[in-house]
Design a protein around this motif. Structure first.
Motif, PDB file in Angstrom:
ATOM      1  N   TRP A 142       0.800  -1.153  -0.078  1.00  0.00           N
ATOM      2  CA  TRP A 142       0.049   0.061   0.027  1.00  0.00           C
ATOM      3  C   TRP A 142       0.832   1.159  -0.106  1.00  0.00           C
ATOM      4  O   TRP A 142       0.441   2.309  -0.296  1.00  0.00           O
ATOM      5  CB  TRP A 142      -0.936  -0.105   1.187  1.00  0.00           C
ATOM      6  CG  TRP A 142      -2.212  -0.864   0.981  1.00  0.00           C
ATOM      7  CD1 TRP A 142      -2.320  -2.095   1.058  1.00  0.00           C
ATOM      8  CD2 TRP A 142      -3.641  -0.305   0.515  1.00  0.00           C
ATOM      9  NE1 TRP A 142      -3.592  -2.419   0.768  1.00  0.00           N
ATOM     10  CE2 TRP A 142      -4.385  -1.421   0.426  1.00  0.00           C
ATOM     11  CE3 TRP A 142      -3.775   0.911  -0.113  1.00  0.00           C
ATOM     12  CZ2 TRP A 142      -5.588  -1.159  -0.214  1.00  0.00           C
ATOM     13  CZ3 TRP A 142      -4.916   1.252  -0.380  1.00  0.00           C
ATOM     14  CH2 TRP A 142      -5.919   0.146  -0.418  1.00  0.00           C
ATOM     15  N   CYS A 202      -9.259   9.005  -3.090  1.00  0.00           N
ATOM     16  CA  CYS A 202      -8.507   7.771  -2.813  1.00  0.00           C
ATOM     17  C   CYS A 202      -7.911   7.649  -1.556  1.00  0.00           C
ATOM     18  O   CYS A 202      -7.538   6.872  -0.700  1.00  0.00           O
ATOM     19  CB  CYS A 202      -7.894   7.390  -4.281  1.00  0.00           C
ATOM     20  SG  CYS A 202      -8.812   6.838  -5.272  1.00  0.00           S
ATOM     21  N   LEU A 203      -7.068   8.755  -1.227  1.00  0.00           N
ATOM     22  CA  LEU A 203      -6.088   9.004  -0.278  1.00  0.00           C
ATOM     23  C   LEU A 203      -6.760   8.949   0.955  1.00  0.00           C
ATOM     24  O   LEU A 203      -6.391   8.578   2.112  1.00  0.00           O
ATOM     25  CB  LEU A 203      -5.043  10.216  -0.481  1.00  0.00           C
ATOM     26  CG  LEU A 203      -4.104   9.989  -1.556  1.00  0.00           C
ATOM     27  CD1 LEU A 203      -3.289  11.460  -1.827  1.00  0.00           C
ATOM     28  CD2 LEU A 203      -2.900   9.013  -1.075  1.00  0.00           C
ATOM     29  N   PHE A 206     -13.051   1.885  -2.254  1.00  0.00           N
ATOM     30  CA  PHE A 206     -12.259   2.124  -2.929  1.00  0.00           C
ATOM     31  C   PHE A 206     -12.312   1.231  -4.298  1.00  0.00           C
ATOM     32  O   PHE A 206     -11.824   1.921  -5.420  1.00  0.00           O
ATOM     33  CB  PHE A 206     -10.948   1.122  -2.107  1.00  0.00           C
ATOM     34  CG  PHE A 206      -9.394   1.549  -2.797  1.00  0.00           C
ATOM     35  CD1 PHE A 206      -8.776   2.604  -2.678  1.00  0.00           C
ATOM     36  CD2 PHE A 206      -8.945   0.671  -3.839  1.00  0.00           C
ATOM     37  CE1 PHE A 206      -7.509   2.833  -3.242  1.00  0.00           C
ATOM     38  CE2 PHE A 206      -7.873   0.497  -4.347  1.00  0.00           C
ATOM     39  CZ  PHE A 206      -7.029   2.021  -4.210  1.00  0.00           C
ATOM     40  N   THR A 236       2.361  -3.311   3.786  1.00  0.00           N
ATOM     41  CA  THR A 236       3.308  -2.763   3.117  1.00  0.00           C
ATOM     42  C   THR A 236       4.423  -3.571   3.109  1.00  0.00           C
ATOM     43  O   THR A 236       4.593  -4.598   3.928  1.00  0.00           O
ATOM     44  CB  THR A 236       3.765  -1.248   3.704  1.00  0.00           C
ATOM     45  OG1 THR A 236       4.540  -1.618   4.907  1.00  0.00           O
ATOM     46  CG2 THR A 236       2.600  -0.194   3.750  1.00  0.00           C
ATOM     47  N   ILE A 268       0.017   4.417  -2.343  1.00  0.00           N
ATOM     48  CA  ILE A 268      -0.102   5.856  -1.866  1.00  0.00           C
ATOM     49  C   ILE A 268       0.810   6.727  -2.509  1.00  0.00           C
ATOM     50  O   ILE A 268       0.237   7.869  -2.877  1.00  0.00           O
ATOM     51  CB  ILE A 268       0.163   5.753  -0.260  1.00  0.00           C
ATOM     52  CG1 ILE A 268      -1.027   4.957   0.508  1.00  0.00           C
ATOM     53  CG2 ILE A 268      -0.139   7.167   0.344  1.00  0.00           C
ATOM     54  CD1 ILE A 268      -1.056   4.779   1.867  1.00  0.00           C
ATOM     55  N   ARG A 322     -12.973  -1.294   1.537  1.00  0.00           N
ATOM     56  CA  ARG A 322     -12.529  -1.650   0.483  1.00  0.00           C
ATOM     57  C   ARG A 322     -13.924  -1.350  -0.817  1.00  0.00           C
ATOM     58  O   ARG A 322     -13.536  -1.192  -1.991  1.00  0.00           O
ATOM     59  CB  ARG A 322     -12.615  -3.358   0.673  1.00  0.00           C
ATOM     60  CG  ARG A 322     -12.616  -4.011  -0.771  1.00  0.00           C
ATOM     61  CD  ARG A 322     -12.077  -5.549  -0.420  1.00  0.00           C
ATOM     62  NE  ARG A 322     -11.774  -6.302  -1.556  1.00  0.00           N
ATOM     63  CZ  ARG A 322     -11.550  -7.529  -1.735  1.00  0.00           C
ATOM     64  NH1 ARG A 322     -11.707  -8.320  -0.227  1.00  0.00           N
ATOM     65  NH2 ARG A 322     -11.228  -8.115  -2.729  1.00  0.00           N
ATOM     66  N   LEU A 347      -8.393   3.401   5.964  1.00  0.00           N
ATOM     67  CA  LEU A 347      -7.707   1.864   6.114  1.00  0.00           C
ATOM     68  C   LEU A 347      -6.725   1.868   6.935  1.00  0.00           C
ATOM     69  O   LEU A 347      -6.677   0.928   8.003  1.00  0.00           O
ATOM     70  CB  LEU A 347      -7.345   1.558   4.768  1.00  0.00           C
ATOM     71  CG  LEU A 347      -6.695   0.121   4.864  1.00  0.00           C
ATOM     72  CD1 LEU A 347      -7.598  -0.937   4.875  1.00  0.00           C
ATOM     73  CD2 LEU A 347      -5.987  -0.130   3.177  1.00  0.00           C
ATOM     74  N   THR A 379      -7.477   5.434   1.980  1.00  0.00           N
ATOM     75  CA  THR A 379      -6.261   4.749   2.632  1.00  0.00           C
ATOM     76  C   THR A 379      -6.033   5.399   3.860  1.00  0.00           C
ATOM     77  O   THR A 379      -5.705   4.436   4.643  1.00  0.00           O
ATOM     78  CB  THR A 379      -5.081   5.158   1.661  1.00  0.00           C
ATOM     79  OG1 THR A 379      -4.621   6.507   1.664  1.00  0.00           O
ATOM     80  CG2 THR A 379      -5.068   4.578   0.122  1.00  0.00           C
ATOM     81  N   LYS A 380      -6.392   6.402   4.195  1.00  0.00           N
ATOM     82  CA  LYS A 380      -5.950   6.885   5.637  1.00  0.00           C
ATOM     83  C   LYS A 380      -7.053   6.359   6.463  1.00  0.00           C
ATOM     84  O   LYS A 380      -6.408   5.954   7.756  1.00  0.00           O
ATOM     85  CB  LYS A 380      -6.352   8.489   5.680  1.00  0.00           C
ATOM     86  CG  LYS A 380      -6.077   8.787   7.053  1.00  0.00           C
ATOM     87  CD  LYS A 380      -6.546  10.610   7.142  1.00  0.00           C
ATOM     88  CE  LYS A 380      -5.985  11.331   8.554  1.00  0.00           C
ATOM     89  NZ  LYS A 380      -6.474  12.636   8.313  1.00  0.00           N
ATOM     90  N   TRP A 425      -5.777  -6.864  -0.004  1.00  0.00           N
ATOM     91  CA  TRP A 425      -6.491  -7.065   1.084  1.00  0.00           C
ATOM     92  C   TRP A 425      -5.947  -8.118   1.835  1.00  0.00           C
ATOM     93  O   TRP A 425      -6.762  -8.778   3.035  1.00  0.00           O
ATOM     94  CB  TRP A 425      -7.800  -6.869   0.894  1.00  0.00           C
ATOM     95  CG  TRP A 425      -8.218  -5.948  -0.013  1.00  0.00           C
ATOM     96  CD1 TRP A 425      -8.535  -6.001  -1.264  1.00  0.00           C
ATOM     97  CD2 TRP A 425      -8.542  -4.513   0.193  1.00  0.00           C
ATOM     98  NE1 TRP A 425      -8.918  -4.857  -1.902  1.00  0.00           N
ATOM     99  CE2 TRP A 425      -9.043  -3.823  -0.776  1.00  0.00           C
ATOM    100  CE3 TRP A 425      -8.397  -3.827   1.529  1.00  0.00           C
ATOM    101  CZ2 TRP A 425      -9.168  -2.314  -1.057  1.00  0.00           C
ATOM    102  CZ3 TRP A 425      -8.886  -2.438   1.544  1.00  0.00           C
ATOM    103  CH2 TRP A 425      -9.094  -1.796   0.236  1.00  0.00           C
TER     104      TRP A 425
END
Length: 230
Positions: A69, A93-94, A131, A172, A73, A128, A100, A97-98, A161
């Motif tokens: 990820w 999208c960001l 996203f 990551t 990002i 999810r 998540l 991710t934040k 995922w």
């Protein structure tokens, strides 16, 4: 068993790192390809690989491949600097991710039991879904870069995922990136290797040093003891 994997370039040859909590290995290969990947881990490797989105790793089943990820990002931040609709789409999208990673860090801070894992899965599901909706919207976007990114990531979406459901998997491959960084610095300061013998020396010394760190042993002491024993 889970493993992290990363690649860079050591002079003219690709430079690979693979590792988990008990062992690591560095390798200078002839090329960064699926064949080099298999030569390092083996075609029958049954664990889960955490890597970037280089296509050499796509032969793995989606259930055994966690995409990083952090790389995703960075790509989104690159799109976000473009003015107009692309910036808005990337920022949305960001934001996801934040959310998540907020859920992930909350899970890590608590008791990591089956109940905690079930709660993590439940909280990630709407993130999810949102996203995926963003990726679908990106396929018809007016910005070509957004379309290209959305098309690529949509094909790999299931690989994002794995960490949610499988214990021991991180979202990551930062562990691999951190382990590779000293090697990359060495490459820049030493101008790489001039021979195959030099490449073998580099990959073996880096491997031994990294394993010593895992075991809490002094690298230079280990080398001295090994030479004395030999």
């Amino acid at each position: 068993m889970a493993g992290v994997f990363s690649g860079s370039r050591f002079r003219s040859a690709p430079f690979f790192f693979a590792g988990n909590t008990v062992a690591v290995v560095f390798r200078v290969a002839g090329q960064r390809s699926r064949e080099s990947f298999h030569a390092l881990l083996g075609k029958e490797y049954a664990g889960i690989v955490n890597s970037d989105r280089y296509n050499a790793y796509y032969g793995l089943a989606a259930s055994r491949h966690q995409l990083c990820w952090a790389h995703l990002i960075r790509n989104l931040k690159g799109i976000a600097v473009r003015a107009g609709p692309a910036e808005e789409w990337a920022n949305q999208c960001l934001d996801l991710t934040k959310k998540l990673f907020e859920v992930w860090h909350t899970f890590l801070a608590g008791p990591q039991t089956e109940i905690g894992r079930a709660a993590l899965i439940a909280e990630v599901e709407p993130i999810r879904a949102a996203f995926v909706a963003q990726l679908e919207a990106g396929l018809g976007h007016s910005d070509a870069k957004v379309v290209t990114f959305s098309r690529e990531v949509a094909k790999l979406e299931a690989r994002l995922w794995v960490f949610v459901k499988v214990p021991g998997i991180e979202p990551t491959n930062n562990a691999a990136e951190r382990a590779l960084r000293p090697a990359v610095i060495w490459r820049k300061t030493s101008f790489g290797s001039q021979s195959e013998q030099g490449e073998r020396f580099v990959e073996r010394m880096l491997t031994v040093e990294a394993i010593c760190q895992l075991q809490g042993r002094n690298f230079l002491d280990f080398l001295a003891e090994s030479l004395a024993a030999a």
